[in-house]
Structure formats: C-alpha cells, structure tokens
Design an enzyme around this catalytic site. Structure first.
Site, short mmCIF file in Angstrom:
data_model
loop_
_atom_site.label_atom_id
_atom_site.label_comp_id
_atom_site.label_asym_id
_atom_site.label_seq_id
_atom_site.Cartn_x
_atom_site.Cartn_y
_atom_site.Cartn_z
N ASP A 62 -59.28 72.79 20.13
CA ASP A 62 -59.71 74.19 20.08
C ASP A 62 -61.03 74.40 20.81
OD1 ASP A 62 -57.98 73.53 17.89
OD2 ASP A 62 -58.57 75.34 16.83
N HIS A 64 -62.04 78.12 21.38
CA HIS A 64 -62.41 79.39 20.74
C HIS A 64 -63.51 80.19 21.46
CE1 HIS A 64 -59.83 79.53 17.28
NE2 HIS A 64 -60.10 78.28 16.99
N ASP A 91 -55.75 77.50 21.25
CA ASP A 91 -56.88 78.22 20.66
C ASP A 91 -58.03 78.36 21.66
OD1 ASP A 91 -55.44 78.63 18.37
OD2 ASP A 91 -56.95 77.86 17.01
N ASP A 94 -60.66 84.09 20.53
CA ASP A 94 -61.05 84.49 19.16
C ASP A 94 -62.31 83.76 18.69
OD1 ASP A 94 -59.14 86.42 18.72
OD2 ASP A 94 -57.74 85.09 17.70
N ARG A 95 -63.05 84.48 17.84
CA ARG A 95 -64.29 84.00 17.20
C ARG A 95 -65.47 83.92 18.19
NH1 ARG A 95 -63.57 82.42 11.89
NH2 ARG A 95 -61.44 81.98 11.26
N ASN A 123 -52.32 78.73 17.53
CA ASN A 123 -51.94 79.84 16.65
C ASN A 123 -52.73 81.12 16.97
OD1 ASN A 123 -54.24 78.34 15.41
ND2 ASN A 123 -54.10 79.92 13.82
N HIS A 124 -53.91 80.99 17.60
CA HIS A 124 -54.69 82.18 17.94
C HIS A 124 -54.18 82.88 19.20
CE1 HIS A 124 -57.99 82.56 14.98
NE2 HIS A 124 -57.60 81.33 14.72
N HIS A 175 -50.65 71.94 18.85
CA HIS A 175 -51.79 72.54 18.18
C HIS A 175 -51.84 72.20 16.69
CE1 HIS A 175 -55.16 75.17 17.56
NE2 HIS A 175 -54.52 75.75 16.57
N ARG A 253 -52.01 78.62 4.21
CA ARG A 253 -51.99 79.45 5.42
C ARG A 253 -50.91 80.53 5.36
NH1 ARG A 253 -55.25 77.29 9.52
NH2 ARG A 253 -55.53 75.04 9.58
N HIS A 280 -56.44 72.47 15.52
CA HIS A 280 -56.17 73.50 14.50
C HIS A 280 -57.14 73.54 13.33
CE1 HIS A 280 -53.72 76.48 12.57
NE2 HIS A 280 -53.04 75.69 11.77
#
Length: 392
Positions: A62, A64, A91, A94-95, A123-124, A175, A253, A280
C-alpha cells in the site's frame, strides 16, 4: 515525477491541470486502460515475460497517496528497467493527499514499460472506498469542473486492474490474499447434470479457491460484491490472515475472509508455491490485532508453514498521513526485492517517511471516518441488479 513533486510543493491543488491538462490525462488513462483490461486476473511474470537470472522483481505494498514516499521508493529500488520488474499490490489512492498524482505516475510507468510494471488492484480502488476516504473529493478539488469526468475515468481504470500475480511460478501476490472456491453439492440424484452449484455457501462449507477459479472471476466491477456469485474479487482484495485455522467470514471488515496458517499451507502446496506476499494492513489495523505482528518496519511474516511463508507488506511510512491521535505510529514502509535463482527469498528494504511533507489539507474527515478495517457501511451502494445491498 519531477513535475508532480514540484507541483506538490509550489502550486495549490486546484492548479494541477496546469501541470497535467485534462486532454493529457485522457490520453494517459485511455492508453493505460487498454493495456490493463487485456491482462488476465492473475498476471504471470516468468521467462515468457522476459524474467531471467539477471533480473530482479520489486514488490510494493500500500502507498495511499503518499507521493514523496513513492518517489523515494522508486529512486531507492531503482527505476523499472529491462532487468528490473515492479509489482504493486494496490491501494494507490485515499487517505494521503496525492492519490491522483501517485496513480497517474504509476499509470505512466505502466504505459512506458507495460511488461516490466504490473499494477494490481487494492480494496481502495473502488467506488465505495474512494467516496469515503478522500480520493473522490481530491479529484474534484484538483480538476474542478472536470472533476467528475476525471473521477469517472479513474474508476473505469480501477476496474481493469488485475487481481493477483504469480512471480517465477513461486510467489503469489495479491492485495488481501486468499479466496473461496465454489462449492458443488450433489442433488439427490447424483448425475452430473443435476449438480447444484452454491456460490454463497454457509460458513461450514467454505473451501479454498483455485487459480482456475481466480482466472474466471469477473473483476470489472466498481465495488467487489460481498454476496452473490462473484465473490472472488472481494475475497482477493479484502481478506486477512489469521492465526486461527480454517476459513471464516471476515466479520470485522464485513467482506472477504479470514484464513489460517493451514489455508496458507494448502494453497502453497497445491499450486507449488513458496511464498505469498499480501498487503492491506497498516499499523492502525495491526494495532487492533494483537495475535499478529505490528507494522513498525513495513512488513510482518505472519504464517510460517512447511511449504513456505506468508508476508504482509506495507509501503506507506508514517501512515496515515492525517492522524486523529496525538501520538503518530511513525511506522517505516518497506518493499521487497526478489532475485534469481528462485525469486522466492524476500530481501526486505525498510525506509523512513520523507520529511518534511509539503503542507496539505485532508480530503476526508479523518477524525470521524470509520477505519477501513472495521465493519463498513454495507448498504451504501446500488449493485448492478438494481437491488440495495451491502458493498465494499
């Protein structure tokens, strides 16, 4: 790379189109999407891809939206080259404040070196996550009146990202991790034509999926479904390892599975693999899972079994960029290098966050938003069937 780095320090976000005009964005995303959508669900990186004993493969977890850490990683590991492959485990967005720049930069590398750079889905990379964790708003701020167009094009690109990779026939990367298979239950008459296929089995009938089933899954969905007949994408993107044996629903989740060391062993043995590299879970997720190792150095070895290991790899240091707690995690990020002869012995490279980060505002309410490892608001999307159902 230099343009995005300069813009992140010198320009307000709304001036990004002066660096990357919409017309250029459109060409880049179209070129990348054409390549990605043609790739199989599980890309194989082997001698047919040009992998030879002089090559190395860099695996990244990730990131991000932490642009400056991604730039450091690329420079530290060495840029993609004929003898240097990259596999990114998803990923990208996001964030962090530069998800769009990170994603577009990696798409540019993909277009430049399509057989050396492999971008997997996280997943993002979904409509649900990007609407909650900042990416949708980030695109809107940066591209203004063209924001909806740019966001829609990114979502279309997300749908084309492959789900997994197998490196040198030895290493499986994805992921989240492993996934369920389809359970076939014979009816009272045991003739083959009367077999009943159960796609959404009861807990006690969960079985591990096969690479053939992974190959046949339909990945072109904005949000991987949590119920119905197409569960493999959601499992691959959302599942987590557990120290408890067996397969069970990932109730924390609300989507995906928890899989124990016995499942890791079964998967490795069945497909003649030696290593699983998944991502993840960052330091915030691991904070709540005392049975598993913390993410202080950017990776953990979670399962050590007879046939090999399962590793969690996280490449965003000092994550998340915007933290509601006074005390930051200050975790390191890491990437893995795989080398000949077998490409199955991970060489870990941990690194600190680039400081200082340019000043930036968050694109989501980081103080109130649920953590992505907690149960999601699974009633927030209308699926393709038109019925209201949970989503990731």
């Amino acid at each position: 790379m230099q343009a995005f780095e300069w813009a992140s320090r010198a320009l307000p976000p709304s001036e990004l189109p002066s660096v990357l005009p919409v017309a250029v964005f459109d060409k880049l995303v179209l070129a990348a999407s054409k390549i990605l959508h043609k790739e199989p669900n599980c890309v194989r990186i082997d001698e047919n891809s040009g992998l030879n004993p002089d090559c190395r493969v860099v695996v990244v977890g990730d990131v991000h939206g932490q642009l400056h850490d991604v730039l450091f990683l690329l420079r530290d590991a060495g840029f993609p080259a004929d003898d240097r492959f990259f596999v990114f485990n998803g990923d990208y967005v996001d964030r962090g404040a530069w998800g769009l720049e990170v994603f577009l930069l990696l798409l540019a590398w993909k277009v430049l070196m399509p057989h050396r750079v492999y971008l997997l889905r996280g997943n993002h990379e979904s409509k649900y996550c990007t609407s909650v964790y900042g990416f949708e708003k980030e695109v809107s701020v940066k591209y203004g009146d063209n924001g909806k167009h740019v966001y829609r094009k990114c979502l279309g690109c997300f749908e084309g990202l492959p789900l997994a990779s197998i490196i040198a026939g030895q290493v499986y990367t994805a992921h989240g991790g492993l996934f369920r298979g389809t359970v076939i239950t014979p009816s009272k008459r045991s003739k083959k034509k009367n077999r009943k296929v159960v796609h959404n089995p009861e807990v006690n009938s969960l079985i591990l999926g096969s690479l053939d089933e992974l190959a046949k899954a339909r990945r072109s969905v904005l949000d991987p479904p949590w119920e119905g007949s197409n569960l493999i994408p959601g499992d691959v993107l959302w599942s987590d390892p557990s120290m408890s044996p067996g397969l069970s629903p990932n109730t924390e989740r609300g989507i995906g599975l928890l899989f124990g060391p016995d499942c890791t062993e079964e998967f490795l043995k069945k497909f003649n693999l030696k290593l699983i590299i998944r991502s993840h879970e960052g330091p915030d997720a691991r904070d709540k899972r005392p049975d598993l190792g913390g993410m202080d150095v950017g990776y953990t070895v979670d399962h050590v079994v007879e046939s090999g290991n399962l590793i969690t790899l996280f490449s965003a240091p000092d994550y998340p960029q915007f933290q509601a707690t006074e005390e930051r995690y200050k975790n390191k990020g890491a990437y893995i290098v795989l080398e000949a002869p077998n490409f199955n012995t991970p060489i870990f490279h941990s690194f600190e966050a680039i400081t200082p980060r340019p000043k930036a505002n968050p694109y989501y309410d980081f103080e109130d938003v649920i953590d992505s490892d907690e149960e999601l608001d699974l009633v927030s999307m209308v699926p393709e069937s038109g019925m209201q159902q949970p989503a990731a």
